[in-house]
Design a protein around this motif. Structure first.
Motif, PDB file in Angstrom:
ATOM      1  N   ASP A   6     -14.629  15.249 -14.937  1.00 52.23           N
ATOM      2  CA  ASP A   6     -15.263  15.105 -13.633  1.00 52.23           C
ATOM      3  C   ASP A   6     -14.471  14.140 -12.751  1.00 52.23           C
ATOM      4  OD1 ASP A   6     -17.360  16.849 -14.195  1.00 52.23           O
ATOM      5  OD2 ASP A   6     -18.490  15.277 -15.228  1.00 52.23           O
ATOM      6  N   PRO A   7     -14.644  14.201 -11.440  1.00 48.29           N
ATOM      7  CA  PRO A   7     -13.834  13.380 -10.529  1.00 48.29           C
ATOM      8  C   PRO A   7     -13.807  11.882 -10.815  1.00 48.29           C
ATOM      9  CG  PRO A   7     -15.016  15.048  -9.295  1.00 48.29           C
ATOM     10  CD  PRO A   7     -15.509  15.143 -10.709  1.00 48.29           C
ATOM     11  N   PRO A   8     -14.929  11.210 -11.038  1.00 48.89           N
ATOM     12  CA  PRO A   8     -14.855   9.746 -11.093  1.00 48.89           C
ATOM     13  C   PRO A   8     -14.342   9.165 -12.400  1.00 48.89           C
ATOM     14  CG  PRO A   8     -17.118  10.452 -11.392  1.00 48.89           C
ATOM     15  CD  PRO A   8     -16.322  11.693 -11.103  1.00 48.89           C
ATOM     16  N   CYS A   9     -14.431   9.898 -13.513  1.00 46.59           N
ATOM     17  CA  CYS A   9     -14.205   9.274 -14.821  1.00 46.59           C
ATOM     18  C   CYS A   9     -13.178  10.004 -15.674  1.00 46.59           C
ATOM     19  CB  CYS A   9     -15.525   9.179 -15.591  1.00 46.59           C
ATOM     20  SG  CYS A   9     -16.770   8.141 -14.778  1.00 46.59           S
ATOM     21  N   ASN A  10     -12.226  10.686 -15.073  1.00 45.98           N
ATOM     22  CA  ASN A  10     -11.213  11.381 -15.860  1.00 45.98           C
ATOM     23  C   ASN A  10     -10.041  10.457 -16.167  1.00 45.98           C
ATOM     24  OD1 ASN A  10      -9.029  11.881 -13.643  1.00 45.98           O
ATOM     25  ND2 ASN A  10     -10.951  12.571 -12.725  1.00 45.98           N
ATOM     26  N   ALA A  11      -9.294  10.806 -17.213  1.00 47.60           N
ATOM     27  CA  ALA A  11      -8.173   9.978 -17.656  1.00 47.60           C
ATOM     28  C   ALA A  11      -7.016   9.996 -16.667  1.00 47.60           C
ATOM     29  CB  ALA A  11      -7.692  10.455 -19.026  1.00 47.60           C
ATOM     30  N   VAL A  12      -6.892  11.063 -15.885  1.00 47.41           N
ATOM     31  CA  VAL A  12      -5.804  11.156 -14.904  1.00 47.41           C
ATOM     32  C   VAL A  12      -5.907  10.028 -13.884  1.00 47.41           C
ATOM     33  CG1 VAL A  12      -4.782  12.588 -13.104  1.00 47.41           C
ATOM     34  CG2 VAL A  12      -5.592  13.646 -15.214  1.00 47.41           C
ATOM     35  N   GLY A  13      -7.091   9.853 -13.322  1.00 44.82           N
ATOM     36  CA  GLY A  13      -7.291   8.770 -12.368  1.00 44.82           C
ATOM     37  C   GLY A  13      -7.182   7.405 -13.013  1.00 44.82           C
ATOM     38  N   PHE A  14      -7.649   7.294 -14.257  1.00 41.55           N
ATOM     39  CA  PHE A  14      -7.593   6.011 -14.965  1.00 41.55           C
ATOM     40  C   PHE A  14      -6.153   5.541 -15.147  1.00 41.55           C
ATOM     41  CE2 PHE A  14      -7.195   4.042 -19.261  1.00 41.55           C
ATOM     42  CZ  PHE A  14      -7.712   2.797 -18.930  1.00 41.55           C
ATOM     43  N   VAL A  15      -5.268   6.450 -15.573  1.00 40.79           N
ATOM     44  CA  VAL A  15      -3.861   6.087 -15.775  1.00 40.79           C
ATOM     45  C   VAL A  15      -3.234   5.619 -14.463  1.00 40.79           C
ATOM     46  CG1 VAL A  15      -1.582   6.999 -16.350  1.00 40.79           C
ATOM     47  CG2 VAL A  15      -3.549   7.571 -17.777  1.00 40.79           C
ATOM     48  N   ASP A  16      -3.525   6.310 -13.376  1.00 38.35           N
ATOM     49  CA  ASP A  16      -2.961   5.919 -12.081  1.00 38.35           C
ATOM     50  C   ASP A  16      -3.501   4.566 -11.617  1.00 38.35           C
ATOM     51  OD1 ASP A  16      -1.448   8.205 -11.929  1.00 38.35           O
ATOM     52  OD2 ASP A  16      -2.925   9.326 -10.781  1.00 38.35           O
ATOM     53  N   ARG A  17      -4.779   4.327 -11.845  1.00 39.09           N
ATOM     54  CA  ARG A  17      -5.348   3.038 -11.429  1.00 39.09           C
ATOM     55  C   ARG A  17      -4.727   1.883 -12.199  1.00 39.09           C
ATOM     56  NH1 ARG A  17     -10.083   6.252 -11.475  1.00 39.09           N
ATOM     57  NH2 ARG A  17     -10.664   5.500 -13.553  1.00 39.09           N
ATOM     58  N   GLY A  28      -0.416  12.387  -9.480  1.00 41.15           N
ATOM     59  CA  GLY A  28      -0.320  11.149 -10.239  1.00 41.15           C
ATOM     60  C   GLY A  28       0.601  11.230 -11.439  1.00 41.15           C
ATOM     61  N   ILE A  29       0.567  10.178 -12.257  1.00 45.52           N
ATOM     62  CA  ILE A  29       1.498  10.035 -13.376  1.00 45.52           C
ATOM     63  C   ILE A  29       1.177  11.003 -14.508  1.00 45.52           C
ATOM     64  CG2 ILE A  29       2.312   8.452 -15.161  1.00 45.52           C
ATOM     65  CD1 ILE A  29       1.908   6.171 -13.191  1.00 45.52           C
ATOM     66  N   LEU A  30      -0.058  10.987 -14.985  1.00 43.71           N
ATOM     67  CA  LEU A  30      -0.406  11.811 -16.140  1.00 43.71           C
ATOM     68  C   LEU A  30      -0.295  13.296 -15.820  1.00 43.71           C
ATOM     69  CD1 LEU A  30      -1.349  11.935 -19.038  1.00 43.71           C
ATOM     70  CD2 LEU A  30      -3.716  11.743 -18.243  1.00 43.71           C
ATOM     71  N   SER A  31      -0.761  13.689 -14.655  1.00 41.32           N
ATOM     72  CA  SER A  31      -0.677  15.106 -14.295  1.00 41.32           C
ATOM     73  C   SER A  31       0.763  15.565 -14.104  1.00 41.32           C
ATOM     74  CB  SER A  31      -1.484  15.374 -13.020  1.00 41.32           C
ATOM     75  OG  SER A  31      -1.015  14.583 -11.946  1.00 41.32           O
ATOM     76  N   SER A  32       1.691  14.624 -13.912  1.00 43.81           N
ATOM     77  CA  SER A  32       3.098  14.998 -13.767  1.00 43.81           C
ATOM     78  C   SER A  32       3.696  15.502 -15.079  1.00 43.81           C
ATOM     79  CB  SER A  32       3.916  13.808 -13.251  1.00 43.81           C
ATOM     80  OG  SER A  32       3.539  13.476 -11.929  1.00 43.81           O
ATOM     81  N   LEU A  33       3.035  15.228 -16.201  1.00 42.61           N
ATOM     82  CA  LEU A  33       3.507  15.801 -17.459  1.00 42.61           C
ATOM     83  C   LEU A  33       3.436  17.323 -17.425  1.00 42.61           C
ATOM     84  CD1 LEU A  33       1.934  13.386 -20.123  1.00 42.61           C
ATOM     85  CD2 LEU A  33       4.301  13.464 -19.318  1.00 42.61           C
ATOM     86  N   LYS A  77       0.810  -1.214   0.000  1.00 44.90           N
ATOM     87  CA  LYS A  77       0.000   0.000   0.000  1.00 44.90           C
ATOM     88  C   LYS A  77       0.846   1.268   0.000  1.00 44.90           C
ATOM     89  CE  LYS A  77      -3.924  -2.113   2.409  1.00 44.90           C
ATOM     90  NZ  LYS A  77      -4.849  -2.014   3.565  1.00 44.90           N
ATOM     91  N   ILE A  78       2.132   1.147  -0.235  1.00 52.77           N
ATOM     92  CA  ILE A  78       3.000   2.316  -0.207  1.00 52.77           C
ATOM     93  C   ILE A  78       2.612   3.283  -1.321  1.00 52.77           C
ATOM     94  CG2 ILE A  78       4.759   1.270  -1.691  1.00 52.77           C
ATOM     95  CD1 ILE A  78       6.859   2.697   0.003  1.00 52.77           C
ATOM     96  N   ARG A  79       2.642   4.563  -1.021  1.00 56.96           N
ATOM     97  CA  ARG A  79       2.324   5.586  -2.018  1.00 56.96           C
ATOM     98  C   ARG A  79       3.619   6.036  -2.687  1.00 56.96           C
ATOM     99  NH1 ARG A  79       0.473  11.827  -1.149  1.00 56.96           N
ATOM    100  NH2 ARG A  79      -0.094  12.259  -3.322  1.00 56.96           N
ATOM    101  N   TRP A  80       3.711   5.821  -3.995  1.00 51.52           N
ATOM    102  CA  TRP A  80       4.956   6.084  -4.707  1.00 51.52           C
ATOM    103  C   TRP A  80       5.119   7.543  -5.109  1.00 51.52           C
ATOM    104  CZ3 TRP A  80       8.261   2.548  -3.849  1.00 51.52           C
ATOM    105  CH2 TRP A  80       7.888   1.203  -3.781  1.00 51.52           C
ATOM    106  N   LEU A  81       4.030   8.240  -5.325  1.00 54.58           N
ATOM    107  CA  LEU A  81       4.108   9.616  -5.805  1.00 54.58           C
ATOM    108  C   LEU A  81       3.612  10.583  -4.742  1.00 54.58           C
ATOM    109  CD1 LEU A  81       2.865   9.145  -9.475  1.00 54.58           C
ATOM    110  CD2 LEU A  81       5.214   9.312  -8.646  1.00 54.58           C
TER     111      LEU A  81
END
Length: 267
Positions: A184-195, A241-246, A90-94
């Motif tokens: 929107d919060p539940p269905c954006n690509a940023v969260g999808f990439v991280d998941r 997250g990963i995508l927003s780090s761009l 469960k470690i948080r990498w970012l």
């Protein structure tokens, strides 16, 4: 940020924006990254040995990234819990320091490898000296926009904890998406990439959208869930997250070129 965390609910103008929009607090992290870029532009104004400079940059990046993992990865369990250690599952990498390290890495690598040591004596010479950096920045922006609006976000599930007086339990909750280009919060690509790349277990477990009107009766501050709150209010989401780090790279890049202006423009 201490002021934001403690009294942001009383003064919404200095609190983080719940989701859409921007407030004073939302400028803090970009200014850190901007400052990183400016410092890189000043430090690497001349690079006699690119290989040695690269080694130093990589070492500093690793140090800052590891420090961020130690501070935000779950090793410290809170003021009321004197235990120490982390569950690697469960470690948080970012996190914030990791994000700063990535911005520093991008700005430094572009300054070391994409810029020559030619003199700048005119506007055209300035453009010629740094045009490769602008090309890379435009490519990064294009990739980000294509992924943000082009990725298909399918339905996804997460484990939701329930606590009863007699025992703890959990159950699976499904978030219905099936869309492209949603912000929107539940269905954006940023969260999808991280998941997909990090996994829900390695993401920030207290998402910022918990202070939205849908998820808090005290919005824009933390508070109890409204009676008809959507179930995704309790789902993990990582603001670093990963995508927003761009976009971290682009913010550092803007600071980098401000440093170039300081070097070459004489008032």
């Amino acid at each position: 940020m201490i002021l934001v965390d403690d009294v942001g609910g009383v003064f919404p103008s200095i609190n983080h924006s719940p989701w859409f929009g921007v407030t004073l607090a939302d400028f803090v992290m970009p200014y850190f990254l901007f400052g990183v870029g400016v410092s890189v532009g000043l430090v690497f104004k001349k690079v006699p040995n690119r290989v040695d400079a690269t080694k130093k940059v990589l070492l500093r990046t690793i140090k800052l990234f590891v420090l961020g993992v130690l501070l935000q990865g779950g090793y410290f369990h809170g003021s009321h819990d004197l235990t120490y250690g982390v569950n690697v599952r469960k470690i948080r990498w970012l996190g914030m320091l990791q994000r700063i390290s990535l911005g520093y890495l991008f700005a430094s690598m572009s300054e070391i490898w994409l810029v020559d040591n030619s003199a700048v004596e005119s506007i055209m010479a300035f453009v010629k000296k740094y045009h490769f950096q602008w090309m890379v920045a435009l490519i990064v922006c294009a990739v980000y926009m294509c992924l943000l609006y082009g990725l298909f976000v399918p339905d996804w599930t997460f484990e939701r904890q329930c606590v009863t007086p007699s025992y703890n339990c959990s159950y699976t909750q499904t978030v219905h998406c099936g869309v492209r280009g949603s912000l929107d919060p539940p269905c954006n690509a940023v969260g999808f990439v991280d998941r997909v790349l990090l996994g829900l277990e390695h993401m920030y477990q207290h998402p910022l959208y918990i202070i939205t009107e849908q998820c808090s009766v005290n919005s824009p501050d933390y508070g109890p869930l409204p009676p008809k709150a959507p179930y995704w209010c309790l789902a993990p989401f990582d603001p670093e997250g990963i995508l927003s780090s761009l976009m971290v790279a682009i913010t550092s890049f803007i600071g980098l070129h401000f440093g170039h202006v300081l070097l070459h423009v004489k008032v």
